[in-house]
Design a protein around this motif. Structure first.
Motif, PDB file in Angstrom:
ATOM      1  N   SER A   1      46.441  29.090 100.361  1.00  0.00           N
ATOM      2  CA  SER A   1      47.244  27.934  99.954  1.00  0.00           C
ATOM      3  C   SER A   1      48.686  28.348  99.661  1.00  0.00           C
ATOM      4  CB  SER A   1      46.625  27.235  98.747  1.00  0.00           C
ATOM      5  OG  SER A   1      46.596  28.100  97.628  1.00  0.00           O
ATOM      6  N   ALA A   2      48.899  29.589  99.213  1.00  0.00           N
ATOM      7  CA  ALA A   2      50.254  30.084  98.975  1.00  0.00           C
ATOM      8  C   ALA A   2      50.988  30.288 100.290  1.00  0.00           C
ATOM      9  CB  ALA A   2      50.221  31.376  98.173  1.00  0.00           C
ATOM     10  N   ILE A   3      50.292  30.830 101.289  1.00  0.00           N
ATOM     11  CA  ILE A   3      50.890  31.008 102.611  1.00  0.00           C
ATOM     12  C   ILE A   3      51.265  29.639 103.174  1.00  0.00           C
ATOM     13  CG2 ILE A   3      50.501  31.792 104.990  1.00  0.00           C
ATOM     14  CD1 ILE A   3      48.550  33.879 103.801  1.00  0.00           C
ATOM     15  N   LYS A   4      50.363  28.691 103.025  1.00  0.00           N
ATOM     16  CA  LYS A   4      50.603  27.331 103.502  1.00  0.00           C
ATOM     17  C   LYS A   4      51.827  26.736 102.806  1.00  0.00           C
ATOM     18  CE  LYS A   4      48.339  22.871 103.999  1.00  0.00           C
ATOM     19  NZ  LYS A   4      47.134  22.095 103.816  1.00  0.00           N
ATOM     20  N   ALA A   5      51.934  26.923 101.499  1.00  0.00           N
ATOM     21  CA  ALA A   5      53.066  26.388 100.738  1.00  0.00           C
ATOM     22  C   ALA A   5      54.384  27.023 101.184  1.00  0.00           C
ATOM     23  CB  ALA A   5      52.849  26.609  99.244  1.00  0.00           C
ATOM     24  N   ILE A   6      54.366  28.324 101.432  1.00  0.00           N
ATOM     25  CA  ILE A   6      55.574  29.016 101.898  1.00  0.00           C
ATOM     26  C   ILE A   6      56.014  28.444 103.241  1.00  0.00           C
ATOM     27  CG2 ILE A   6      56.434  31.215 102.821  1.00  0.00           C
ATOM     28  CD1 ILE A   6      54.738  32.584 100.599  1.00  0.00           C
ATOM     29  N   MET A   7      55.047  28.258 104.159  1.00  0.00           N
ATOM     30  CA  MET A   7      55.392  27.738 105.482  1.00  0.00           C
ATOM     31  C   MET A   7      55.886  26.296 105.404  1.00  0.00           C
ATOM     32  SD  MET A   7      52.678  29.504 108.119  1.00  0.00           S
ATOM     33  CE  MET A   7      51.214  28.840 107.347  1.00  0.00           C
ATOM     34  N   GLU A   8      55.231  25.482 104.588  1.00  0.00           N
ATOM     35  CA  GLU A   8      55.655  24.085 104.440  1.00  0.00           C
ATOM     36  C   GLU A   8      57.064  23.996 103.873  1.00  0.00           C
ATOM     37  OE1 GLU A   8      52.585  22.381 102.002  1.00  0.00           O
ATOM     38  OE2 GLU A   8      51.285  21.963 103.718  1.00  0.00           O
ATOM     39  N   GLN A   9      57.352  24.806 102.846  1.00  0.00           N
ATOM     40  CA  GLN A   9      58.679  24.791 102.236  1.00  0.00           C
ATOM     41  C   GLN A   9      59.738  25.267 103.220  1.00  0.00           C
ATOM     42  OE1 GLN A   9      59.536  23.485  99.156  1.00  0.00           O
ATOM     43  NE2 GLN A   9      61.569  23.706 100.059  1.00  0.00           N
ATOM     44  N   ARG A  10      59.426  26.305 103.970  1.00  0.00           N
ATOM     45  CA  ARG A  10      60.385  26.836 104.944  1.00  0.00           C
ATOM     46  C   ARG A  10      60.677  25.803 106.036  1.00  0.00           C
ATOM     47  NH1 ARG A  10      64.628  30.223 105.651  1.00  0.00           N
ATOM     48  NH2 ARG A  10      64.622  31.015 107.764  1.00  0.00           N
ATOM     49  N   LEU A  11      59.638  25.140 106.522  1.00  0.00           N
ATOM     50  CA  LEU A  11      59.800  24.108 107.547  1.00  0.00           C
ATOM     51  C   LEU A  11      60.677  22.974 107.016  1.00  0.00           C
ATOM     52  CD1 LEU A  11      58.742  23.826 110.454  1.00  0.00           C
ATOM     53  CD2 LEU A  11      56.911  22.415 109.551  1.00  0.00           C
ATOM     54  N   LYS A  12      60.442  22.613 105.757  1.00  0.00           N
ATOM     55  CA  LYS A  12      61.234  21.566 105.108  1.00  0.00           C
ATOM     56  C   LYS A  12      62.691  22.013 104.951  1.00  0.00           C
ATOM     57  CE  LYS A  12      61.310  18.800 100.899  1.00  0.00           C
ATOM     58  NZ  LYS A  12      60.679  18.567  99.598  1.00  0.00           N
ATOM     59  N   ASP A  13      62.886  23.271 104.500  1.00  0.00           N
ATOM     60  CA  ASP A  13      64.244  23.806 104.330  1.00  0.00           C
ATOM     61  C   ASP A  13      65.000  23.845 105.649  1.00  0.00           C
ATOM     62  OD1 ASP A  13      63.693  24.170 101.642  1.00  0.00           O
ATOM     63  OD2 ASP A  13      63.410  26.348 101.803  1.00  0.00           O
ATOM     64  N   MET A  14      64.287  24.143 106.732  1.00  0.00           N
ATOM     65  CA  MET A  14      64.908  24.218 108.055  1.00  0.00           C
ATOM     66  C   MET A  14      65.119  22.833 108.658  1.00  0.00           C
ATOM     67  SD  MET A  14      62.779  27.431 109.595  1.00  0.00           S
ATOM     68  CE  MET A  14      63.685  27.539 111.133  1.00  0.00           C
ATOM     69  N   ASN A  15      64.465  21.826 108.069  1.00  0.00           N
ATOM     70  CA  ASN A  15      64.525  20.464 108.583  1.00  0.00           C
ATOM     71  C   ASN A  15      64.037  20.408 110.039  1.00  0.00           C
ATOM     72  OD1 ASN A  15      64.957  17.731 108.217  1.00  0.00           O
ATOM     73  ND2 ASN A  15      67.057  17.837 108.988  1.00  0.00           N
ATOM     74  N   TRP A  16      62.949  21.134 110.299  1.00  0.00           N
ATOM     75  CA  TRP A  16      62.352  21.206 111.629  1.00  0.00           C
ATOM     76  C   TRP A  16      61.098  20.361 111.699  1.00  0.00           C
ATOM     77  CZ3 TRP A  16      61.928  26.758 114.041  1.00  0.00           C
ATOM     78  CH2 TRP A  16      63.187  27.160 114.497  1.00  0.00           C
ATOM     79  N   THR A  17      60.820  19.888 112.880  1.00  0.00           N
ATOM     80  CA  THR A  17      59.538  19.244 113.161  1.00  0.00           C
ATOM     81  C   THR A  17      58.571  20.310 113.658  1.00  0.00           C
ATOM     82  OG1 THR A  17      60.094  18.819 115.462  1.00  0.00           O
ATOM     83  CG2 THR A  17      60.698  17.104 113.853  1.00  0.00           C
TER      84      THR A  17
END
Length: 109
Positions: free
Chosen positions: A26-42
């Protein structure tokens, strides 16, 4: 049985495989979700970057990798290590390979 160690990771830093292995999925998932959000990527944009890394060229069809990327984002614990690492690398979160036995493997010349 070894107890899991909590590892604090800044998503802007390089992850080592040992840090990644000690993270709860769940931590790995959270890191990836936050990074995707920060990058504003789909997911499609991430699939394009993932495919470019995987294939070694940028003229790939991102839809070929959209399902793979989506599965890694949703359930990283079921994905292969190399796939998770490649998705992280596509996000700019580099994974550093750290040798466990420096007598056999060396990162320096």
């Amino acid at each position: 049985m070894n107890a899991l160690t909590t590892v604090e990771i800044d998503p802007k830093n390089i992850l080592t495989l040992s840090q990644l292995a000690n993270l709860d999925p769940s931590a790995i998932k959270a890191i990836m979700e936050q990074r995707l959000k920060d990058m504003n990527w789909t997911t499609y944009q991430l699939a394009k970057a993932y495919g470019a890394l995987k294939e070694g060229r940028s003229d790939i069809n991102p839809s070929r990798y959209t399902t793979t990327v989506t599965q890694v984002l949703e359930k990283p614990e079921t994905a292969r290590w190399n796939t998770v690492c490649l998705v992280l690398a596509a996000m700019g979160l580099l994974v550093q390979v750290v040798s466990l036995n420096p007598q056999i493997y060396s990162l320096t010349k």
